[in-house]
Design an enzyme around this catalytic site. Structure first.
Site, PDB file in Angstrom:
ATOM      1  N   LYS A 122       3.721 -62.622  -5.557  1.00  0.00           N
ATOM      2  CA  LYS A 122       4.219 -63.965  -5.856  1.00  0.00           C
ATOM      3  C   LYS A 122       5.582 -63.816  -6.512  1.00  0.00           C
ATOM      4  O   LYS A 122       5.692 -63.303  -7.630  1.00  0.00           O
ATOM      5  CB  LYS A 122       3.251 -64.714  -6.768  1.00  0.00           C
ATOM      6  CG  LYS A 122       3.689 -66.140  -7.068  1.00  0.00           C
ATOM      7  CD  LYS A 122       2.666 -66.858  -7.943  1.00  0.00           C
ATOM      8  CE  LYS A 122       3.085 -68.278  -8.257  1.00  0.00           C
ATOM      9  NZ  LYS A 122       2.123 -68.974  -9.130  1.00  0.00           N
ATOM     10  N   LYS A 150       3.578 -65.096  -1.442  1.00  0.00           N
ATOM     11  CA  LYS A 150       4.098 -66.424  -1.767  1.00  0.00           C
ATOM     12  C   LYS A 150       5.469 -66.280  -2.400  1.00  0.00           C
ATOM     13  O   LYS A 150       5.605 -65.503  -3.347  1.00  0.00           O
ATOM     14  CB  LYS A 150       3.131 -67.121  -2.733  1.00  0.00           C
ATOM     15  CG  LYS A 150       3.553 -68.503  -3.181  1.00  0.00           C
ATOM     16  CD  LYS A 150       2.532 -69.085  -4.159  1.00  0.00           C
ATOM     17  CE  LYS A 150       2.943 -70.489  -4.604  1.00  0.00           C
ATOM     18  NZ  LYS A 150       2.007 -71.078  -5.578  1.00  0.00           N
TER      19      LYS A 150
END
Length: 331
Positions: free
Chosen positions: A203, A255
């Site tokens: 992330k 992400k």
């Protein structure tokens, strides 16, 4: 006289001649089951609240969220990832609404499970950022830094209340060191070995989260660069992957998706568990804004971005277009 030897010996265009030909030889295909719908539920509202930065997306009421979940089942997508937006007055330094059995996310999990049962994977964001008054993903120490290990204790509590509320899958998204192992232990301690973990493995600290801040009513002060990954780094994501797998992740995720397709491809190449990617708010809003200006073909852009994510190696895609894309694929 024609010199035949001067023409191409190979003609790849033969496999592009008609829609049926192109469909037959396509190397990647999108399917409704690929998709997971991120959804926001807001405490204390009587009507869905449009998110200005994300045209077409709303903060749901409890009732409208149940309707959205039923629509997701009808569309044939695989899951719904829930984010709770508590009343501002309930936020505190420790993210108390995140572990309150009657907090908005836990209430919404129970609502959605009652509505759809096991026909849709009910997934929950496991992070403190929506529930803290400072907006960070963890507990702060006396110097205002995110305290990794104190935060893990809060994540363990969150995992247990979310599992009790009906989550099939929890998604630890705070990028704390050791979070997957702690969450797995916490779930197993209460006999919830059946609850899966979708690890936010890579992330990145990204500018593309901007519209999401509005979606969750973020109270963030500062930034998250000390715990989310540096966009300049790639090898680091594979180290995070190895740790998450060792700690018991059932699925892993990259992400954002679009700006990090290279990372997604690297993770997908070596992961022995399913790989997901999150097409985040900024990716969604860019397409919507450009389409509204007439600068691109909206439907083609949506499916091109989704196909690119699938081609890079994602088994599942979290996207705000999940239901719309699934219906169009079906039709």
């Amino acid at each position: 006289m024609t010199t035949y030897g001067s023409f191409p010996g190979s003609r790849p265009r033969r496999l592009r001649t008609t829609p049926v030909m192109r469909r037959m030889v396509a190397e990647n295909r999108l399917h409704p089951a690929d998709f997971i719908l991120p959804a926001f539920v807001r405490e204390g509202v009587s009507e869905p609240v449009p998110i200005a930065a994300m045209p077409g997306v709303v903060q749901h009421t409890r009732d409208s969220l149940k309707k959205a979940a039923a629509e997701a089942v009808a569309a044939g997508i695989s899951g719904i990832m829930l984010f709770g937006v508590p009343e501002e007055s309930k936020k505190d330094a420790f993210g108390t609404p995140g572990t309150d059995p009657d907090g908005i996310l836990q209430v919404a999990l129970r609502d959605v499970r009652a509505e759809v049962g096991d026909e849709l994977l009910v997934m929950s964001d496991l992070c403190l950022d929506e529930t803290t008054d400072h907006g960070h993903c963890g507990v702060l120490d006396e110097q205002g830094r995110v305290d990794n290990d104190a935060t893990l204790e809060r994540y363990a509590e969150m995992a247990q209340v979310q599992a009790d509320a009906g989550a099939h899958v929890v998604g630890p998204s705070g990028m704390m060191d050791g979070q997957i192992g702690v969450v797995r232990d916490a779930l197993d301690q209460i006999g919830r070995e059946d609850v899966a973990i979708l690890a936010y493995t890579a992330k990145y600290s990204s500018a593309f989260y901007g519209p999401f801040r509005e979606a969750v009513g973020s109270s963030l002060k500062g930034d998250r660069k000390t715990y989310q990954q540096d966009p300049a780094n790639a090898r680091e994501s594979l180290r995070e992957l190895a740790l998450d797998l060792e700690e018991g992740a059932d699925m892993v995720m990259v992400k954002p998706a679009g700006p990090y397709l290279d990372i997604l491809a690297k993770v997908a190449e070596v992961s022995d568990v399913p790989v997901a990617a999150y097409q985040i708010s900024g990716e969604y809003s860019m397409v919507e804004a450009a389409a509204e200006k007439g600068w691109l073909d909206r439907d083609r852009a949506i499916f091109e971005t989704l196909t690119g994510i699938k081609r890079a190696g994602a088994r599942n895609i979290l996207t705000y277009w999940a239901v719309e894309a699934a219906l169009k694929l079906r039709d």
